[in-house]
Design a protein around this motif. Structure first.
Motif, PDB file in Angstrom:
ATOM      1  N   THR A 213      27.634  40.124  33.982  1.00  0.00           N
ATOM      2  CA  THR A 213      27.917  41.503  34.374  1.00  0.00           C
ATOM      3  C   THR A 213      27.427  41.740  35.801  1.00  0.00           C
ATOM      4  N   ASN A 232      36.175  33.581  36.543  1.00  0.00           N
ATOM      5  CA  ASN A 232      37.106  34.350  35.719  1.00  0.00           C
ATOM      6  C   ASN A 232      36.575  34.557  34.304  1.00  0.00           C
ATOM      7  N   ASN A 234      34.834  37.087  32.821  1.00  0.00           N
ATOM      8  CA  ASN A 234      33.500  37.629  32.636  1.00  0.00           C
ATOM      9  C   ASN A 234      33.621  39.145  32.569  1.00  0.00           C
ATOM     10  N   GLN A 235      32.563  39.863  32.848  1.00  0.00           N
ATOM     11  CA  GLN A 235      32.583  41.320  32.892  1.00  0.00           C
ATOM     12  C   GLN A 235      32.058  41.812  34.243  1.00  0.00           C
ATOM     13  N   LEU A 236      32.428  41.104  35.280  1.00  0.00           N
ATOM     14  CA  LEU A 236      31.964  41.426  36.622  1.00  0.00           C
ATOM     15  C   LEU A 236      32.628  42.701  37.124  1.00  0.00           C
ATOM     16  N   ASN A 258      38.279  40.113  35.160  1.00  0.00           N
ATOM     17  CA  ASN A 258      37.032  40.833  35.342  1.00  0.00           C
ATOM     18  C   ASN A 258      37.380  42.294  35.583  1.00  0.00           C
ATOM     19  N   GLN A 265      44.222  41.433  37.891  1.00  0.00           N
ATOM     20  CA  GLN A 265      43.470  40.651  36.919  1.00  0.00           C
ATOM     21  C   GLN A 265      44.257  39.504  36.295  1.00  0.00           C
TER      22      GLN A 265
END
Length: 276
Positions: A213, A232, A234-236, A258, A265
């Protein structure tokens, strides 16, 4: 002249005897170390579910040295320097692996071997290790802090396991020789430590398919040798740091899937170098 040589010979005999004894002592020590390595490997093998190593990994096939065993390579002194076993379905853990008995190990590759459990702290007792690849197994738990003791390591691949937790920042301050760091396909969480920017020799960094994150740290722009960067799935969040423009060697970039502002995306940006 002959009389002079005759006087020297009696003096040379004790010295020669001493040299022979020293050579014998060194030879016995090397033999003992090799036997200890073989014993440690056999004890670990006994904990595994597979019987695939039985024919090769045997005291009858060692003469006190495991150098001719499957997946094992030794140096000129008969000490194990490489262990490369892939796709063998070993089935077991590293809990009984005696890392201290393999002080000269430089390469440890155990990929797709159905290994599980935690990565033991004892792995930090391999001072000469340059390559560690435990990818595509079932390892769980946190990244052991003892990995920071592998100060000579250049390649660290732990992809496709079930590792959890937040990577400790000091991992990225100690492993200054890293050229490859692959942590993708795990369950790692938290923010990407800014200390990752100290790994100035990195050429490949894959953190994709985790639960990271926060924003991409600007310090990643310090990785000027980087050619592959995958983050790629993730929850960035946040925006792309402008320092990415410093990565002139970058040829493959994927930050899709993300929540980064301004990024489509569904698209991976690959095989594109930044403008010179």
């Amino acid at each position: 002249m002959s009389s002079t040589m005759g006087r020297l010979k009696p003096k040379m005999k004790p010295l020669l005897r001493l040299l022979v004894l020293l050579c014998l002592e060194v030879s016995l020590r090397l033999e003992g170390a090799a036997a200890a390595e073989a014993e440690a490997l056999l004890k670990w093998k006994a904990t595994l579910k597979t019987r695939a190593l039985d024919d090769s990994w045997s005291p009858l096939n060692s003469t006190n040295k495991p150098c001719n065993w499957f997946g094992i390579s030794c140096n000129n002194n008969g000490s194990v320097v490489e262990m490369n076993i892939q796709n063998v379905s070993l089935g077991g853990t590293l809990d009984s692996f005696d890392f201290l008995s393999l002080p000269n190990l430089e390469v440890l590759i155990l990929t797709s071997d159905y290994l599980y459990g935690q990565i033991p702290a004892g792995i930090g007792h391999l001072p000469k290790l340059t390559t560690l690849d435990l990818s595509s197994n079932g390892f769980s738990g946190h990244l052991p802090p003892a990995l920071a003791n592998l100060t000579e390591i250049a390649v660290l691949r732990l992809s496709k396991n079930m590792l959890t937790g937040e990577p400790e920042p000091r991992l990225f301050t100690k492993l200054v020789h890293l050229t490859e760091l692959a942590l993708d396909g795990n369950n790692l969480t938290g923010v990407i430590p800014s200390e990752i920017g100290r790994l100035s020799r990195l050429e490949l960094l894959t953190l994709s398919e985790n639960g990271f994150t926060g924003s991409i740290p600007g310090e990643i722009g310090n990785l000027t040798s980087l050619s592959v960067l995958f983050m790629n799935n993730n929850q960035l969040t946040g925006t792309l740091p402008s320092t990415l423009g410093y990565l002139f060697k970058l040829s493959a970039l994927d930050i899709s899937q993300n929540k980064i502002a301004g990024i489509y995306q569904g698209t991976a940006l690959q095989d594109q170098s930044p403008p010179q």
